[in-house]
Write a protein that holds these residues in place. Sequence first.
Motif, PDB file in Angstrom:
ATOM      1  N   LEU A 152       0.849  -1.201   0.000  1.00 14.53           N
ATOM      2  CA  LEU A 152       0.000   0.000   0.000  1.00 14.53           C
ATOM      3  C   LEU A 152       0.876   1.239   0.000  1.00 14.53           C
ATOM      4  O   LEU A 152       1.822   1.350   0.775  1.00 14.53           O
ATOM      5  CB  LEU A 152      -0.913   0.002   1.233  1.00 14.53           C
ATOM      6  N   LYS A 153       0.527   2.189  -0.883  1.00 13.73           N
ATOM      7  CA  LYS A 153       1.278   3.434  -0.978  1.00 13.73           C
ATOM      8  C   LYS A 153       0.324   4.616  -0.985  1.00 13.73           C
ATOM      9  O   LYS A 153      -0.796   4.523  -1.489  1.00 13.73           O
ATOM     10  CB  LYS A 153       2.112   3.457  -2.268  1.00 13.73           C
ATOM     11  N   TYR A 154       0.784   5.700  -0.412  1.00 10.88           N
ATOM     12  CA  TYR A 154       0.058   6.964  -0.455  1.00 10.88           C
ATOM     13  C   TYR A 154       0.989   8.006  -1.054  1.00 10.88           C
ATOM     14  O   TYR A 154       2.161   7.725  -1.319  1.00 10.88           O
ATOM     15  CB  TYR A 154      -0.418   7.374   0.943  1.00 10.88           C
ATOM     16  N   ASP A 155       0.470   9.199  -1.306  1.00 12.14           N
ATOM     17  CA  ASP A 155       1.282  10.257  -1.897  1.00 12.14           C
ATOM     18  C   ASP A 155       1.614  11.306  -0.842  1.00 12.14           C
ATOM     19  O   ASP A 155       0.750  11.696  -0.047  1.00 12.14           O
ATOM     20  CB  ASP A 155       0.535  10.937  -3.051  1.00 12.14           C
ATOM     21  N   LEU A 156       2.859  11.720  -0.839  1.00 13.27           N
ATOM     22  CA  LEU A 156       3.233  12.871  -0.022  1.00 13.27           C
ATOM     23  C   LEU A 156       2.572  14.104  -0.642  1.00 13.27           C
ATOM     24  O   LEU A 156       2.105  14.067  -1.781  1.00 13.27           O
ATOM     25  CB  LEU A 156       4.751  13.020   0.023  1.00 13.27           C
ATOM     26  N   TRP A 157       2.542  15.198   0.067  1.00 10.10           N
ATOM     27  CA  TRP A 157       1.912  16.417  -0.452  1.00 10.10           C
ATOM     28  C   TRP A 157       2.603  16.883  -1.724  1.00 10.10           C
ATOM     29  O   TRP A 157       1.980  17.492  -2.593  1.00 10.10           O
ATOM     30  CB  TRP A 157       1.917  17.511   0.610  1.00 10.10           C
ATOM     31  N   SER A 158       3.861  16.543  -1.887  1.00  5.25           N
ATOM     32  CA  SER A 158       4.619  16.915  -3.091  1.00  5.25           C
ATOM     33  C   SER A 158       4.248  16.049  -4.286  1.00  5.25           C
ATOM     34  O   SER A 158       4.635  16.349  -5.404  1.00  5.25           O
ATOM     35  CB  SER A 158       6.115  16.782  -2.810  1.00  5.25           C
ATOM     36  N   GLY A 159       3.520  14.945  -4.048  1.00  7.17           N
ATOM     37  CA  GLY A 159       3.138  14.038  -5.117  1.00  7.17           C
ATOM     38  C   GLY A 159       3.979  12.786  -5.170  1.00  7.17           C
ATOM     39  O   GLY A 159       3.643  11.829  -5.867  1.00  7.17           O
ATOM     40  N   GLN A 160       5.057  12.741  -4.434  1.00 12.36           N
ATOM     41  CA  GLN A 160       5.941  11.579  -4.397  1.00 12.36           C
ATOM     42  C   GLN A 160       5.253  10.426  -3.661  1.00 12.36           C
ATOM     43  O   GLN A 160       4.581  10.632  -2.645  1.00 12.36           O
ATOM     44  CB  GLN A 160       7.238  11.970  -3.697  1.00 12.36           C
ATOM     45  N   SER A 161       5.417   9.208  -4.157  1.00  8.54           N
ATOM     46  CA  SER A 161       4.794   8.029  -3.567  1.00  8.54           C
ATOM     47  C   SER A 161       5.575   7.562  -2.340  1.00  8.54           C
ATOM     48  O   SER A 161       6.804   7.624  -2.311  1.00  8.54           O
ATOM     49  CB  SER A 161       4.750   6.919  -4.616  1.00  8.54           C
ATOM     50  N   GLN A 162       4.853   7.083  -1.331  1.00  4.99           N
ATOM     51  CA  GLN A 162       5.454   6.649  -0.071  1.00  4.99           C
ATOM     52  C   GLN A 162       4.761   5.371   0.394  1.00  4.99           C
ATOM     53  O   GLN A 162       3.538   5.268   0.320  1.00  4.99           O
ATOM     54  CB  GLN A 162       5.274   7.749   0.974  1.00  4.99           C
ATOM     55  N   SER A 163       5.511   4.405   0.904  1.00  8.16           N
ATOM     56  CA  SER A 163       4.935   3.170   1.425  1.00  8.16           C
ATOM     57  C   SER A 163       4.238   3.438   2.760  1.00  8.16           C
ATOM     58  O   SER A 163       4.755   4.164   3.602  1.00  8.16           O
ATOM     59  CB  SER A 163       6.031   2.125   1.611  1.00  8.16           C
ATOM     60  N   VAL A 164       3.073   2.849   2.939  1.00  8.61           N
ATOM     61  CA  VAL A 164       2.352   2.984   4.207  1.00  8.61           C
ATOM     62  C   VAL A 164       3.156   2.323   5.323  1.00  8.61           C
ATOM     63  O   VAL A 164       3.297   2.864   6.408  1.00  8.61           O
ATOM     64  CB  VAL A 164       0.936   2.373   4.106  1.00  8.61           C
ATOM     65  N   ILE A 165       3.697   1.141   5.058  1.00  4.49           N
ATOM     66  CA  ILE A 165       4.517   0.440   6.041  1.00  4.49           C
ATOM     67  C   ILE A 165       5.961   0.880   5.817  1.00  4.49           C
ATOM     68  O   ILE A 165       6.618   0.442   4.885  1.00  4.49           O
ATOM     69  CB  ILE A 165       4.392  -1.089   5.910  1.00  4.49           C
ATOM     70  N   ALA A 166       6.437   1.779   6.672  1.00  5.61           N
ATOM     71  CA  ALA A 166       7.788   2.320   6.508  1.00  5.61           C
ATOM     72  C   ALA A 166       8.701   1.898   7.649  1.00  5.61           C
ATOM     73  O   ALA A 166       9.886   2.181   7.634  1.00  5.61           O
ATOM     74  CB  ALA A 166       7.733   3.844   6.424  1.00  5.61           C
ATOM     75  N   THR A 167       8.139   1.237   8.652  1.00 10.81           N
ATOM     76  CA  THR A 167       8.921   0.786   9.797  1.00 10.81           C
ATOM     77  C   THR A 167       8.600  -0.679  10.042  1.00 10.81           C
ATOM     78  O   THR A 167       7.785  -1.267   9.327  1.00 10.81           O
ATOM     79  CB  THR A 167       8.560   1.599  11.067  1.00 10.81           C
ATOM     80  N   ASP A 168       9.189  -1.264  11.047  1.00 10.31           N
ATOM     81  CA  ASP A 168       8.868  -2.648  11.395  1.00 10.31           C
ATOM     82  C   ASP A 168       7.810  -2.680  12.490  1.00 10.31           C
ATOM     83  O   ASP A 168       7.776  -3.580  13.310  1.00 10.31           O
ATOM     84  CB  ASP A 168      10.131  -3.406  11.810  1.00 10.31           C
ATOM     85  N   ARG A 169       6.943  -1.680  12.478  1.00  9.01           N
ATOM     86  CA  ARG A 169       5.894  -1.572  13.486  1.00  9.01           C
ATOM     87  C   ARG A 169       4.516  -1.689  12.837  1.00  9.01           C
ATOM     88  O   ARG A 169       4.352  -1.352  11.666  1.00  9.01           O
ATOM     89  CB  ARG A 169       5.988  -0.210  14.171  1.00  9.01           C
ATOM     90  N   PRO A 170       3.506  -2.129  13.582  1.00 10.71           N
ATOM     91  CA  PRO A 170       2.140  -2.085  13.061  1.00 10.71           C
ATOM     92  C   PRO A 170       1.762  -0.631  12.761  1.00 10.71           C
ATOM     93  O   PRO A 170       2.296   0.296  13.379  1.00 10.71           O
ATOM     94  CB  PRO A 170       1.296  -2.638  14.210  1.00 10.71           C
ATOM     95  N   THR A 171       0.845  -0.448  11.830  1.00 14.07           N
ATOM     96  CA  THR A 171       0.476   0.896  11.392  1.00 14.07           C
ATOM     97  C   THR A 171      -1.031   1.068  11.362  1.00 14.07           C
ATOM     98  O   THR A 171      -1.752   0.206  10.858  1.00 14.07           O
ATOM     99  CB  THR A 171       1.060   1.170   9.988  1.00 14.07           C
ATOM    100  N   LEU A 172      -1.474   2.183  11.918  1.00 12.01           N
ATOM    101  CA  LEU A 172      -2.869   2.591  11.816  1.00 12.01           C
ATOM    102  C   LEU A 172      -2.950   3.595  10.675  1.00 12.01           C
ATOM    103  O   LEU A 172      -2.331   4.655  10.731  1.00 12.01           O
ATOM    104  CB  LEU A 172      -3.338   3.234  13.126  1.00 12.01           C
ATOM    105  N   LEU A 173      -3.676   3.241   9.622  1.00 13.74           N
ATOM    106  CA  LEU A 173      -3.843   4.101   8.451  1.00 13.74           C
ATOM    107  C   LEU A 173      -5.209   4.753   8.540  1.00 13.74           C
ATOM    108  O   LEU A 173      -6.229   4.061   8.563  1.00 13.74           O
ATOM    109  CB  LEU A 173      -3.710   3.278   7.175  1.00 13.74           C
ATOM    110  N   VAL A 174      -5.235   6.077   8.610  1.00 13.72           N
ATOM    111  CA  VAL A 174      -6.478   6.830   8.800  1.00 13.72           C
ATOM    112  C   VAL A 174      -6.821   7.567   7.509  1.00 13.72           C
ATOM    113  O   VAL A 174      -6.015   8.339   6.995  1.00 13.72           O
ATOM    114  CB  VAL A 174      -6.320   7.848   9.958  1.00 13.72           C
ATOM    115  N   LEU A 175      -8.027   7.332   6.986  1.00 11.80           N
ATOM    116  CA  LEU A 175      -8.542   8.074   5.834  1.00 11.80           C
ATOM    117  C   LEU A 175      -9.418   9.205   6.361  1.00 11.80           C
ATOM    118  O   LEU A 175     -10.320   8.961   7.161  1.00 11.80           O
ATOM    119  CB  LEU A 175      -9.380   7.173   4.928  1.00 11.80           C
TER     120      LEU A 175
END
Length: 189
Positions: free
Chosen positions: A53-76
Motif C-alpha cells: 500500500l502506498k500513499y502520496d506525499l503532499w509533493s506528489g511523491q509516492s510513499q509506502s504505508v509500512i515504513a517501519t517494522d511496526r504495526p500501522t494505523l492508516l487513517v482516511l
Amino acid sequence: ERGGRLLIVQGEASIKRIADRGKLELVAPPLRTPENSQQAGVFTHAAIPQPKLKYDLWSGQSQSVIATDRPTLLVLWASWCAPCVKELEEIPARRRKLSAAGVDVVAVCVDELLDDQPPGAADNAQAMLRNIRFPFRHGKANARLVDLLQVSHDFVFDLHQPLPIPSSVFLDQRGSLQGVFKGPLNVEA
C-alpha cells in the motif's frame, strides 16, 4: 442411582447426593439491542495479506504505508469532515500511548479524490494538520490505495458499500490487514 443429582468437587474423594428440586431451568437475560451508531470495527481472526500500500506525499511523491517494522494505523480523512478533524485532534494526545504500544500512524487525506473539491483543498488539509501539530506521517490518498482498501473492506464486512469517511485500517508490520474501522475511531481503545 438413575435420575439423581450428584455434586462432584475436584480434589475431594467423596461424591455428595443432592436433593432433587424438580426440573432445572436456565433463564437467559433479555438481549439488549445496541444503539445505532456510525461506527463499526472489527479485528480479523487472521492477518489478511495486502499488496504493498502506498500513499502520496503532499509533493506528489509516492510513499509506502509500512515504513517501519511496526504495526500501522492508516487513517482516511477529509478536511471538510468534522468527525475526521476531531479524530485527528485526538490522535496527538494519545501519541505516548500509541508509541508505547509500538503503533505507527499515517493519516491520508481523500479531498483530492472527491468531486467538487474547492481549489487548494490539499493546502487547507496541510494547514489543518500543522495547526493541530499532527506528529505522525501524513499525505494524500491516491485512487489505487482507496480501491485496495475498499476491496479489503468488502471482504471483511461482506458489504459492498463505499468506505465512509473517516475510516481506518490496522496493518501489522508486514502490511497484512488486522482490522477495519468505519466511522470515527475510538483512539482511547
